[in-house]
Write a protein that holds these residues in place. Structure first.
Motif, PDB file in Angstrom:
ATOM      1  N   GLU A 182       0.796  -0.939  -0.141  1.00 44.82           N
ATOM      2  CA  GLU A 182      -0.171   0.136   0.036  1.00 44.82           C
ATOM      3  C   GLU A 182       1.009   1.355   0.104  1.00 44.82           C
ATOM      4  OE1 GLU A 182      -3.567   2.216   2.662  1.00 44.82           O
ATOM      5  OE2 GLU A 182      -2.901   0.063   3.062  1.00 44.82           O
ATOM      6  N   ILE A 183       0.498   2.202  -1.027  1.00 43.14           N
ATOM      7  CA  ILE A 183       1.260   3.447  -0.788  1.00 43.14           C
ATOM      8  C   ILE A 183       1.001   4.151   0.431  1.00 43.14           C
ATOM      9  CG2 ILE A 183       1.537   5.601  -2.382  1.00 43.14           C
ATOM     10  CD1 ILE A 183       0.339   4.048  -4.702  1.00 43.14           C
ATOM     11  N   PRO A 184       1.967   4.624   0.976  1.00 45.52           N
ATOM     12  CA  PRO A 184       1.946   5.485   2.475  1.00 45.52           C
ATOM     13  C   PRO A 184       1.145   6.764   2.085  1.00 45.52           C
ATOM     14  CG  PRO A 184       3.992   4.766   1.819  1.00 45.52           C
ATOM     15  CD  PRO A 184       3.667   4.320   0.761  1.00 45.52           C
ATOM     16  N   ALA A 185       0.424   7.132   3.056  1.00 44.85           N
ATOM     17  CA  ALA A 185      -0.563   8.227   2.691  1.00 44.85           C
ATOM     18  C   ALA A 185       0.309   9.565   2.854  1.00 44.85           C
ATOM     19  CB  ALA A 185      -1.267   8.458   3.992  1.00 44.85           C
ATOM     20  N   TRP A 186       1.370   9.772   3.622  1.00 42.96           N
ATOM     21  CA  TRP A 186       2.333  10.899   3.264  1.00 42.96           C
ATOM     22  C   TRP A 186       3.192  11.011   1.984  1.00 42.96           C
ATOM     23  CZ3 TRP A 186       7.484  10.164   1.868  1.00 42.96           C
ATOM     24  CH2 TRP A 186       8.080   9.143   2.165  1.00 42.96           C
ATOM     25  N   LEU A 187       3.278   9.860   1.423  1.00 44.92           N
ATOM     26  CA  LEU A 187       3.735   9.893  -0.058  1.00 44.92           C
ATOM     27  C   LEU A 187       2.533  10.478  -1.038  1.00 44.92           C
ATOM     28  CD1 LEU A 187       6.352   9.172  -1.748  1.00 44.92           C
ATOM     29  CD2 LEU A 187       5.486   6.986  -1.992  1.00 44.92           C
ATOM     30  N   SER A 188       1.557   9.929  -0.931  1.00 43.73           N
ATOM     31  CA  SER A 188       0.537  10.456  -1.650  1.00 43.73           C
ATOM     32  C   SER A 188       0.095  11.767  -1.522  1.00 43.73           C
ATOM     33  CB  SER A 188      -0.950   9.549  -1.217  1.00 43.73           C
ATOM     34  OG  SER A 188      -0.565   8.204  -1.897  1.00 43.73           O
ATOM     35  N   THR A 189       0.302  12.405  -0.309  1.00 45.05           N
ATOM     36  CA  THR A 189       0.130  13.816  -0.154  1.00 45.05           C
ATOM     37  C   THR A 189       1.124  14.652  -0.764  1.00 45.05           C
ATOM     38  OG1 THR A 189      -0.901  13.376   2.137  1.00 45.05           O
ATOM     39  CG2 THR A 189       0.165  15.618   1.917  1.00 45.05           C
ATOM     40  N   ILE A 190       2.355  14.113  -0.575  1.00 47.67           N
ATOM     41  CA  ILE A 190       3.254  14.933  -1.536  1.00 47.67           C
ATOM     42  C   ILE A 190       3.384  14.962  -2.879  1.00 47.67           C
ATOM     43  CG2 ILE A 190       6.138  14.864  -2.140  1.00 47.67           C
ATOM     44  CD1 ILE A 190       6.600  13.862   0.666  1.00 47.67           C
ATOM     45  N   TYR A 191       2.845  13.690  -3.465  1.00 45.90           N
ATOM     46  CA  TYR A 191       2.412  13.551  -4.706  1.00 45.90           C
ATOM     47  C   TYR A 191       1.550  14.429  -5.341  1.00 45.90           C
ATOM     48  CZ  TYR A 191       1.162  11.476  -9.298  1.00 45.90           C
ATOM     49  OH  TYR A 191       0.931  11.200 -10.485  1.00 45.90           O
ATOM     50  N   VAL A 192       0.200  14.591  -4.561  1.00 45.65           N
ATOM     51  CA  VAL A 192      -0.658  15.709  -4.824  1.00 45.65           C
ATOM     52  C   VAL A 192      -0.425  16.829  -4.954  1.00 45.65           C
ATOM     53  CG1 VAL A 192      -3.109  16.379  -3.764  1.00 45.65           C
ATOM     54  CG2 VAL A 192      -2.596  14.047  -4.040  1.00 45.65           C
ATOM     55  N   LEU A 193       0.287  17.325  -3.909  1.00 44.79           N
ATOM     56  CA  LEU A 193       0.911  18.780  -3.908  1.00 44.79           C
ATOM     57  C   LEU A 193       1.755  19.216  -5.214  1.00 44.79           C
ATOM     58  CD1 LEU A 193       2.093  19.176  -0.253  1.00 44.79           C
ATOM     59  CD2 LEU A 193       0.140  20.387  -1.340  1.00 44.79           C
ATOM     60  N   ALA A 194       2.610  18.113  -5.639  1.00 48.37           N
ATOM     61  CA  ALA A 194       3.388  18.143  -6.832  1.00 48.37           C
ATOM     62  C   ALA A 194       2.747  18.348  -8.035  1.00 48.37           C
ATOM     63  CB  ALA A 194       4.260  16.851  -6.664  1.00 48.37           C
ATOM     64  N   ILE A 195       1.660  17.636  -8.429  1.00 51.99           N
ATOM     65  CA  ILE A 195       0.864  17.708  -9.389  1.00 51.99           C
ATOM     66  C   ILE A 195      -0.063  19.072  -9.270  1.00 51.99           C
ATOM     67  CG2 ILE A 195      -1.228  16.809 -10.532  1.00 51.99           C
ATOM     68  CD1 ILE A 195       1.452  15.140 -10.775  1.00 51.99           C
TER      69      ILE A 195
END
Length: 252
Positions: A168-181
């Motif tokens: 499972e993708i860590p939530a904190w990594l998804s958070t950084i990814y959302v900000l980057a996009i």
């Protein structure tokens, strides 16, 4: 009240062919798809959530072209399209991602969702200004267009659906990814605009065949095909940066 106000405007009273309402109908249908995606997310049906946003993206690509084909462009249609885009590509993906994983990091995840939505809002505002200033035609965009950004931001979800056996993708990594996009959407980097792509007439049959095969792959292997398309689009951003570094079109 002036006498002129009581007179009938013949242009306004002219009958409107029903077929000219089709572009606005597609726009409203796209908005319904985006909202339905949020509903599926609330029910925990995240695969259908992504499908609804994908449907909204396809309809968004059709309504403008249909309006130009039918010569039914109007200020009302332009406003509807902009508002539907904000709903489908700014609000819906942010809420879906928050319900999927970003809520695991609490307020930080919500802030990331808000930032993505605001970036989409700024993106669409820049698009509207560019349209009014006559900057609507170019081989490049400035930053990632909002429909592409909406799909790219959900790439972690698509990857999880395509490969359910992966960790499972860590939530904190998804958070950084959302900000980057979100930042890519409001950036000044070049991205290709495919609106003006032309092909030799002799190759049209192969393009049509490829489109049909791509649709078949998307229907039968939805998540793997969508993931490949997203990766390919990210690759085009790198190519565009090498081909034409700097700022691009200031309309989307």
């Amino acid at each position: 009240m002036k006498h002129d106000d009581l007179e009938t405007d013949p242009k306004r009273d002219r009958d409107l062919p029903l077929v000219k309402l089709l572009p606005n109908l597609l726009t409203l249908t796209a908005a319904c798809a985006g909202l339905t995606g949020v509903r599926f997310a609330l029910l925990g049906e995240f695969q259908w959530s992504v499908r609804m946003v994908l449907i909204a993206t396809i309809l968004d690509g059709l309504d403008g072209r249909l309006a130009r084909l039918l010569r039914s462009q109007s200020p009302l249609g332009a406003e509807l399209d902009s508002l539907a885009d904000f709903l489908n590509f700014g609000v819906a993906p942010a809420l879906i991602l928050y319900l999927w994983t970003l809520n695991d990091v609490g307020g930080i995840g919500w802030m990331a969702s808000l930032c993505f939505t605001l970036c989409c809002l700024l993106r669409l505002a820049r698009f509207n200004v560019g349209q009014k200033n006559g900057n609507g035609s170019s081989d490049y965009f400035e930053g990632v267009p909002s429909p592409a950004g909406a799909l790219l931001v959900m790439m972690p979800m698509v990857a999880a659906f395509a490969f359910p056996g992966l960790p499972e993708i860590p939530a904190w990594l998804s958070t950084i990814y959302v900000l980057a996009i979100g930042l890519l959407m409001i950036s000044r980097i070049h991205t290709f605009s495919f609106k003006n792509v032309k092909i030799p007439r002799r190759n049209a049959r192969y393009v049509l065949l490829g489109a049909v095969l791509a649709a078949a792959l998307l229907f039968n292997f939805t998540w793997a095909t969508l993931l490949l398309v997203m990766i390919a689009y990210l690759a085009t951003i790198l190519v565009a940066l090498r081909v034409k570094p700097g700022g691009g079109q200031k309309d989307l």
